[in-house]
Design a protein around this motif. Structure first.
Motif, mmCIF file in Angstrom:
data_model
loop_
_atom_site.group_PDB
_atom_site.id
_atom_site.type_symbol
_atom_site.label_atom_id
_atom_site.label_comp_id
_atom_site.label_asym_id
_atom_site.label_seq_id
_atom_site.Cartn_x
_atom_site.Cartn_y
_atom_site.Cartn_z
ATOM 1 N N VAL A 50 6.357 -2.755 -16.008
ATOM 2 C CA VAL A 50 6.433 -1.694 -15.380
ATOM 3 C C VAL A 50 5.943 -1.744 -14.012
ATOM 4 O O VAL A 50 4.935 -2.445 -13.774
ATOM 5 N N ILE A 51 6.859 -1.415 -13.148
ATOM 6 C CA ILE A 51 6.204 -1.760 -11.549
ATOM 7 C C ILE A 51 6.406 -0.124 -10.750
ATOM 8 O O ILE A 51 7.202 0.468 -10.911
ATOM 9 N N PHE A 62 8.173 -14.373 -10.638
ATOM 10 C CA PHE A 62 8.640 -14.307 -11.959
ATOM 11 C C PHE A 62 7.368 -13.289 -12.551
ATOM 12 O O PHE A 62 6.151 -13.500 -12.524
ATOM 13 N N VAL A 63 7.887 -12.338 -12.956
ATOM 14 C CA VAL A 63 6.956 -11.323 -13.764
ATOM 15 C C VAL A 63 7.488 -11.065 -15.100
ATOM 16 O O VAL A 63 8.587 -10.680 -15.526
ATOM 17 N N CYS A 64 6.737 -11.810 -16.005
ATOM 18 C CA CYS A 64 6.997 -11.665 -17.460
ATOM 19 C C CYS A 64 6.640 -10.522 -18.140
ATOM 20 O O CYS A 64 5.953 -9.540 -17.682
ATOM 21 N N GLU A 65 7.067 -10.713 -19.322
ATOM 22 C CA GLU A 65 6.666 -9.418 -20.314
ATOM 23 C C GLU A 65 5.123 -9.128 -20.617
ATOM 24 O O GLU A 65 4.411 -10.084 -20.012
ATOM 25 N N LEU A 66 4.756 -7.848 -20.560
ATOM 26 C CA LEU A 66 3.228 -7.521 -20.798
ATOM 27 C C LEU A 66 2.779 -7.390 -19.428
ATOM 28 O O LEU A 66 1.356 -7.574 -19.225
ATOM 29 N N VAL A 67 3.510 -7.170 -18.370
ATOM 30 C CA VAL A 67 2.801 -6.893 -17.092
ATOM 31 C C VAL A 67 3.074 -5.523 -16.543
ATOM 32 O O VAL A 67 4.230 -5.228 -16.875
ATOM 33 N N THR A 68 1.805 -5.125 -15.907
ATOM 34 C CA THR A 68 1.951 -3.525 -15.395
ATOM 35 C C THR A 68 1.501 -3.939 -13.935
ATOM 36 O O THR A 68 0.427 -4.306 -13.864
ATOM 37 N N ILE A 69 2.366 -3.184 -12.985
ATOM 38 C CA ILE A 69 1.820 -3.377 -11.656
ATOM 39 C C ILE A 69 1.765 -2.010 -10.893
ATOM 40 O O ILE A 69 2.772 -1.350 -11.407
ATOM 41 N N GLY A 70 0.821 -1.735 -10.382
ATOM 42 C CA GLY A 70 0.584 -0.302 -9.906
ATOM 43 C C GLY A 70 1.448 -0.023 -8.809
ATOM 44 O O GLY A 70 2.270 -0.759 -8.371
ATOM 45 N N ARG A 100 -0.735 -12.149 -24.069
ATOM 46 C CA ARG A 100 -1.859 -11.385 -23.540
ATOM 47 C C ARG A 100 -1.137 -10.734 -22.346
ATOM 48 O O ARG A 100 -0.395 -11.012 -21.558
ATOM 49 N N GLU A 101 -1.731 -9.408 -22.000
ATOM 50 C CA GLU A 101 -1.200 -8.380 -20.877
ATOM 51 C C GLU A 101 -1.823 -8.691 -19.938
ATOM 52 O O GLU A 101 -2.921 -9.101 -19.846
ATOM 53 N N THR A 102 -1.186 -8.342 -18.851
ATOM 54 C CA THR A 102 -1.604 -8.119 -17.243
ATOM 55 C C THR A 102 -1.599 -6.845 -16.727
ATOM 56 O O THR A 102 -0.524 -6.393 -16.780
ATOM 57 N N VAL A 103 -2.703 -6.407 -16.240
ATOM 58 C CA VAL A 103 -2.808 -5.059 -15.596
ATOM 59 C C VAL A 103 -2.916 -5.061 -14.203
ATOM 60 O O VAL A 103 -4.141 -5.658 -14.027
ATOM 61 N N ILE A 104 -2.110 -4.827 -13.229
ATOM 62 C CA ILE A 104 -2.455 -4.759 -11.676
ATOM 63 C C ILE A 104 -2.617 -3.301 -11.270
ATOM 64 O O ILE A 104 -1.928 -2.657 -11.497
ATOM 65 N N GLY A 105 -3.915 -2.969 -10.660
ATOM 66 C CA GLY A 105 -4.162 -1.619 -10.099
ATOM 67 C C GLY A 105 -2.910 -1.474 -8.898
ATOM 68 O O GLY A 105 -2.224 -2.010 -8.640
ATOM 69 N N ASN A 106 -3.536 -0.177 -8.110
ATOM 70 C CA ASN A 106 -2.866 0.232 -7.071
ATOM 71 C C ASN A 106 -3.499 -0.513 -5.931
ATOM 72 O O ASN A 106 -4.405 -0.930 -5.689
ATOM 73 N N ARG A 107 -2.433 -0.620 -4.932
ATOM 74 C CA ARG A 107 -2.978 -1.063 -3.608
ATOM 75 C C ARG A 107 -3.350 -2.583 -3.675
ATOM 76 O O ARG A 107 -4.400 -2.955 -3.056
ATOM 77 N N VAL A 108 -2.726 -3.398 -4.376
ATOM 78 C CA VAL A 108 -3.104 -4.759 -4.722
ATOM 79 C C VAL A 108 -2.026 -5.615 -4.025
ATOM 80 O O VAL A 108 -0.978 -5.518 -4.109
ATOM 81 N N SER A 109 -2.533 -6.616 -3.146
ATOM 82 C CA SER A 109 -1.716 -7.448 -2.591
ATOM 83 C C SER A 109 -1.935 -8.863 -3.128
ATOM 84 O O SER A 109 -3.153 -9.274 -3.036
ATOM 85 N N ILE A 110 -0.862 -9.526 -3.424
ATOM 86 C CA ILE A 110 -0.912 -10.889 -3.964
ATOM 87 C C ILE A 110 -0.029 -11.909 -3.234
ATOM 88 O O ILE A 110 0.824 -11.683 -2.824
ATOM 89 N N GLY A 111 -0.775 -12.833 -2.832
ATOM 90 C CA GLY A 111 -0.264 -13.839 -1.568
ATOM 91 C C GLY A 111 0.952 -14.669 -2.404
ATOM 92 O O GLY A 111 0.697 -14.935 -3.497
ATOM 93 N N SER A 131 -3.653 -18.793 -4.814
ATOM 94 C CA SER A 131 -4.923 -18.631 -5.708
ATOM 95 C C SER A 131 -4.329 -18.690 -7.126
ATOM 96 O O SER A 131 -3.199 -18.056 -7.502
ATOM 97 N N VAL A 132 -5.446 -18.839 -8.104
ATOM 98 C CA VAL A 132 -5.084 -18.727 -9.315
ATOM 99 C C VAL A 132 -6.167 -17.829 -10.075
ATOM 100 O O VAL A 132 -7.309 -18.236 -9.994
ATOM 101 N N VAL A 133 -5.541 -16.650 -10.463
ATOM 102 C CA VAL A 133 -6.516 -15.561 -10.978
ATOM 103 C C VAL A 133 -6.578 -15.889 -12.528
ATOM 104 O O VAL A 133 -5.790 -15.851 -13.378
ATOM 105 N N THR A 134 -7.820 -16.485 -12.941
ATOM 106 C CA THR A 134 -8.131 -16.438 -14.358
ATOM 107 C C THR A 134 -8.957 -15.525 -15.345
ATOM 108 O O THR A 134 -9.033 -15.622 -16.239
ATOM 109 N N LYS A 135 -9.410 -14.750 -14.458
ATOM 110 C CA LYS A 135 -10.466 -13.772 -15.016
ATOM 111 C C LYS A 135 -10.187 -12.094 -14.455
ATOM 112 O O LYS A 135 -9.863 -12.224 -13.318
ATOM 113 N N ASP A 136 -10.733 -11.480 -15.310
ATOM 114 C CA ASP A 136 -10.632 -9.817 -14.670
ATOM 115 C C ASP A 136 -11.203 -9.966 -13.249
ATOM 116 O O ASP A 136 -12.290 -10.545 -13.119
#
Length: 155
Positions: A50-51, A62-70, A100-111, A131-136
């Motif tokens: 869901v985007i 590449f946006v895999c299953e279990l990802v939600t982007i705000g 495992r799922e990923t949830v991205i909030g609103n107004r997030v910019s990913i380089g 960058s490599v994001v490994t933790k919340d």
């Protein structure tokens, strides 16, 4: 001579909001894109993703299953989302209960070329290119590096 099984890039079973723009070729299936989203070429967005409205997903992402982007997010060129953490010491090999799922909030910019492991990222965050994001990430701010860490003012 053996013949390969050939699959074409396709856009199918997608729920589109109004004003969505996609640039082909891309592979979108079983996902939901909010109003005024943009998806660049050579992008794959898998089922169940869901985007949110006004989010831009640039080329080669590449946006895999279990990802939600705000809403109002930016996903740079070549960003990779990961849902398999190799928790058993190797790939899940289709065992979705290990994903495992990923949830991205609103107004997030990913380089560009960042890798996002299964995490939660709060609103108003910037992730630096590569960058490599490994933790919340629970505090708004700018994060960069491998693993990604919060940059303090003046850095």
């Amino acid at each position: 001579m053996n013949q390969p099984q050939v699959h074409q890039a396709d856009v199918r079973d997608v729920e589109f909001g109004t004003g969505v723009k996609i640039v082909e070729p891309c592979n979108l299936y079983g996902c939901k894109l909010g109003d005024d989203c943009f998806v660049g070429p050579f992008t794959e967005i898998q089922k169940g993703v869901v985007i949110g409205a006004r989010t831009r997903v640039q080329s080669h992402a590449f946006v895999c299953e279990l990802v939600t982007i705000g809403e109002d997010c930016f996903v740079g060129h070549g960003v990779m989302f990961v849902n398999d953490t190799f928790s058993t010491g190797g790939p899940a090999r289709g065992r979705k209960e290990l994903w495992r799922e990923t949830v991205i909030g609103n107004r997030v910019s990913i380089g560009s070329n960042a890798t996002i492991m299964p995490v939660r990222i709060t609103d108003d965050v910037v992730i630096g290119a590569g960058s490599v994001v490994t933790k919340d990430i629970t505090t708004p701010g700018t994060y960069a590096g491998n693993p990604a860490r919060r940059l303090l003012a003046g850095q």
